[in-house]
Design a protein around this motif. Structure first.
Motif, PDB file in Angstrom:
ATOM      1  N   ARG A   1      43.614  43.382  19.772  1.00 23.38           N
ATOM      2  CA  ARG A   1      44.034  43.296  18.370  1.00 23.38           C
ATOM      3  C   ARG A   1      43.352  44.334  17.495  1.00 23.38           C
ATOM      4  N   THR A   2      42.037  44.513  17.703  1.00 23.80           N
ATOM      5  CA  THR A   2      41.263  45.374  16.803  1.00 23.80           C
ATOM      6  C   THR A   2      41.196  46.821  17.271  1.00 23.80           C
ATOM      7  N   GLY A   3      41.373  47.040  18.580  1.00 26.08           N
ATOM      8  CA  GLY A   3      41.248  48.390  19.111  1.00 26.08           C
ATOM      9  C   GLY A   3      39.805  48.824  19.309  1.00 26.08           C
ATOM     10  N   ARG A   4      38.853  47.921  19.070  1.00 28.16           N
ATOM     11  CA  ARG A   4      37.433  48.269  19.211  1.00 28.16           C
ATOM     12  C   ARG A   4      36.848  47.615  20.475  1.00 28.16           C
ATOM     13  N   PRO A   5      36.018  48.337  21.243  1.00 33.22           N
ATOM     14  CA  PRO A   5      35.421  47.753  22.451  1.00 33.22           C
ATOM     15  C   PRO A   5      34.390  46.689  22.089  1.00 33.22           C
ATOM     16  N   THR A   6      34.092  45.824  23.025  1.00 29.38           N
ATOM     17  CA  THR A   6      33.073  44.796  22.807  1.00 29.38           C
ATOM     18  C   THR A   6      32.155  44.746  24.024  1.00 29.38           C
ATOM     19  N   THR A   7      30.868  44.492  23.773  1.00 24.28           N
ATOM     20  CA  THR A   7      29.862  44.460  24.834  1.00 24.28           C
ATOM     21  C   THR A   7      29.341  43.035  25.001  1.00 24.28           C
ATOM     22  N   LEU A   8      29.360  42.521  26.221  1.00 22.48           N
ATOM     23  CA  LEU A   8      28.880  41.178  26.494  1.00 22.48           C
ATOM     24  C   LEU A   8      27.368  41.186  26.695  1.00 22.48           C
ATOM     25  N   GLU A   9      26.785  40.013  26.686  1.00 20.00           N
ATOM     26  CA  GLU A   9      25.349  39.873  26.918  1.00 20.00           C
ATOM     27  C   GLU A   9      25.028  40.202  28.372  1.00 20.00           C
ATOM     28  N   PRO A  10      23.773  40.516  28.701  1.00 22.49           N
ATOM     29  CA  PRO A  10      23.411  40.818  30.095  1.00 22.49           C
ATOM     30  C   PRO A  10      23.770  39.657  31.022  1.00 22.49           C
ATOM     31  N   MET A  11      24.294  39.985  32.204  1.00 25.62           N
ATOM     32  CA  MET A  11      24.703  38.967  33.175  1.00 25.62           C
ATOM     33  C   MET A  11      24.244  39.383  34.555  1.00 25.62           C
ATOM     34  N   ASN A  12      24.144  38.384  35.446  1.00 25.95           N
ATOM     35  CA  ASN A  12      23.802  38.695  36.828  1.00 25.95           C
ATOM     36  C   ASN A  12      25.034  39.293  37.512  1.00 25.95           C
ATOM     37  N   PRO A  13      24.860  39.892  38.690  1.00 29.73           N
ATOM     38  CA  PRO A  13      25.982  40.582  39.351  1.00 29.73           C
ATOM     39  C   PRO A  13      27.217  39.719  39.534  1.00 29.73           C
ATOM     40  N   TYR A  14      27.042  38.453  39.927  1.00 28.13           N
ATOM     41  CA  TYR A  14      28.231  37.625  40.168  1.00 28.13           C
ATOM     42  C   TYR A  14      28.993  37.344  38.877  1.00 28.13           C
ATOM     43  N   GLU A  15      28.288  37.060  37.780  1.00 29.21           N
ATOM     44  CA  GLU A  15      28.964  36.769  36.523  1.00 29.21           C
ATOM     45  C   GLU A  15      29.697  38.007  36.007  1.00 29.21           C
ATOM     46  N   ARG A  16      29.120  39.178  36.217  1.00 29.96           N
ATOM     47  CA  ARG A  16      29.829  40.406  35.847  1.00 29.96           C
ATOM     48  C   ARG A  16      31.101  40.555  36.684  1.00 29.96           C
ATOM     49  N   LYS A  17      31.006  40.183  37.961  1.00 29.58           N
ATOM     50  CA  LYS A  17      32.172  40.266  38.844  1.00 29.58           C
ATOM     51  C   LYS A  17      33.294  39.356  38.339  1.00 29.58           C
ATOM     52  N   VAL A  18      32.931  38.185  37.829  1.00 29.13           N
ATOM     53  CA  VAL A  18      33.943  37.260  37.298  1.00 29.13           C
ATOM     54  C   VAL A  18      34.721  37.918  36.155  1.00 29.13           C
ATOM     55  N   ILE A  19      34.004  38.574  35.238  1.00 27.95           N
ATOM     56  CA  ILE A  19      34.661  39.239  34.102  1.00 27.95           C
ATOM     57  C   ILE A  19      35.579  40.362  34.607  1.00 27.95           C
ATOM     58  N   HIS A  20      35.055  41.186  35.519  1.00 26.36           N
ATOM     59  CA  HIS A  20      35.843  42.308  36.044  1.00 26.36           C
ATOM     60  C   HIS A  20      37.104  41.814  36.764  1.00 26.36           C
ATOM     61  N   CYS A  21      36.952  40.818  37.618  1.00 25.00           N
ATOM     62  CA  CYS A  21      38.093  40.321  38.408  1.00 25.00           C
ATOM     63  C   CYS A  21      39.130  39.626  37.523  1.00 25.00           C
ATOM     64  N   THR A  22      38.665  38.931  36.483  1.00 20.71           N
ATOM     65  CA  THR A  22      39.598  38.235  35.592  1.00 20.71           C
ATOM     66  C   THR A  22      40.527  39.217  34.884  1.00 20.71           C
TER      67      THR A  22
END
Length: 289
Positions: free
Chosen positions: A243-264
């Protein structure tokens, strides 16, 4: 005596139809007007004329029924079926109404297109079954007296918590289900304690192993619940970026939680994901493609 009653747009038309049916001329007939015709207003409320025509002679005549042409003549002569010139003020109101109808139709079409686009953007993306953390757990067999179980019991004793451990193991994965009244303590804030203990358990399992063995610790179905939370977070933030066209940065996560975001979001048509930084502060960034 023979007679005929006819309707017409006016008296003359009705008389002509009656004379034709009786097959006599006007001089041979007696004409009686039963109802006068009326044009009404702009063709509204118009009335037909009705007459009775009686033949003066008594000899019988062959009766001829009115033809379709006669009916067409009546209908064509009605005011509502003839061209009318509308007053300027009436025409202006009609044109205004027609313009408003066209504008309403355009507005409805625009609203439908917008709703269709919104529905498309609201599509929810999720993990495939193979990407879930516990997908392979069902294939594992119970492992009695597993070395990891004694290690975890020692930790629980040192922490002073009441916990029990059930271990399942395979060639490449060890899964531990934690139960007891102090499971909330072992999970910790956002699973931080559970992740820390899981990290220590992984060291123990892989210390003397020739190949890497994954270790998963779970309590109160926390891993599945956390996956669902991360999937919802990924979808919500992807919608915001879209909607906004602006990127967003999530809080630090462990490797598996980052994988969940990427795969989703890997199949999302409008946004993409990438990781940035070094563990344990590595973060996921969601941005437009």
């Amino acid at each position: 005596m023979r007679s005929s009653e006819k309707w017409g747009v006016d008296v003359e038309t009705a008389v002509d139809l009656a004379l034709k049916e009786l097959r006599i001329s006007r001089d041979e007939a007696e004409i009686e007007v039963l109802e006068e015709s009326s044009n009404g207003f702009l063709g509204i409320g118009s009335k037909l004329a009705r007459v009775r025509v009686t033949a003066k002679e008594a000899e019988p005549q062959t009766r001829e029924k009115a033809t379709f042409d006669d009916i067409d003549a009546i209908l064509a002569g009605l005011p509502e079926n003839s061209a009318q010139k509308l007053p300027d003020e009436v025409r202006a109101e009609y044109d205004k109404f027609e313009a408003e109808e066209r504008e309403d139709a355009r507005a409805r079409e625009k609203a439908r297109s917008k709703e269709k686009s919104r529905s498309k953007s609201k599509k929810r993306y999720s993990l495939s079954l193979e990407d879930t953390m516990l997908y392979e757990v069902k294939k594992l067999d119970p492992a009695e007296d597993h070395p990891l179980e004694k290690f975890l019991r020692d930790i629980a004793e040192q922490m002073g918590v009441d916990l029990d451990f059930s271990v399942k193991a395979g060639d490449e994965l060890v899964f531990v289900e934690i139960t007891g009244k102090d499971t909330g303590t072992i999970i910790g804030k956002r699973g931080s304690t559970l992740d820390a203990v899981q990290c220590l358990a992984s060291y123990v399992v892989n210390k003397d192993s020739d190949k890497y063995i994954r270790v998963i610790l779970d309590a109160e179905n926390y891993r599945a619940k956390r996956e669902k939370t991360l999937v919802n977070l990924a979808n919500r933030l992807a919608g915001k970026v879209e909607r906004t066209g602006r990127p967003t940065t999530l809080e630090p996560m462990n490797p598996y939680e980052r994988k969940v975001i990427h795969c989703t979001l890997q199949n999302h048509p409008s946004v993409k994901t990438r990781s940035e930084g070094k563990d344990p502060y590595r973060k996921v960034i969601i941005e437009n493609k």
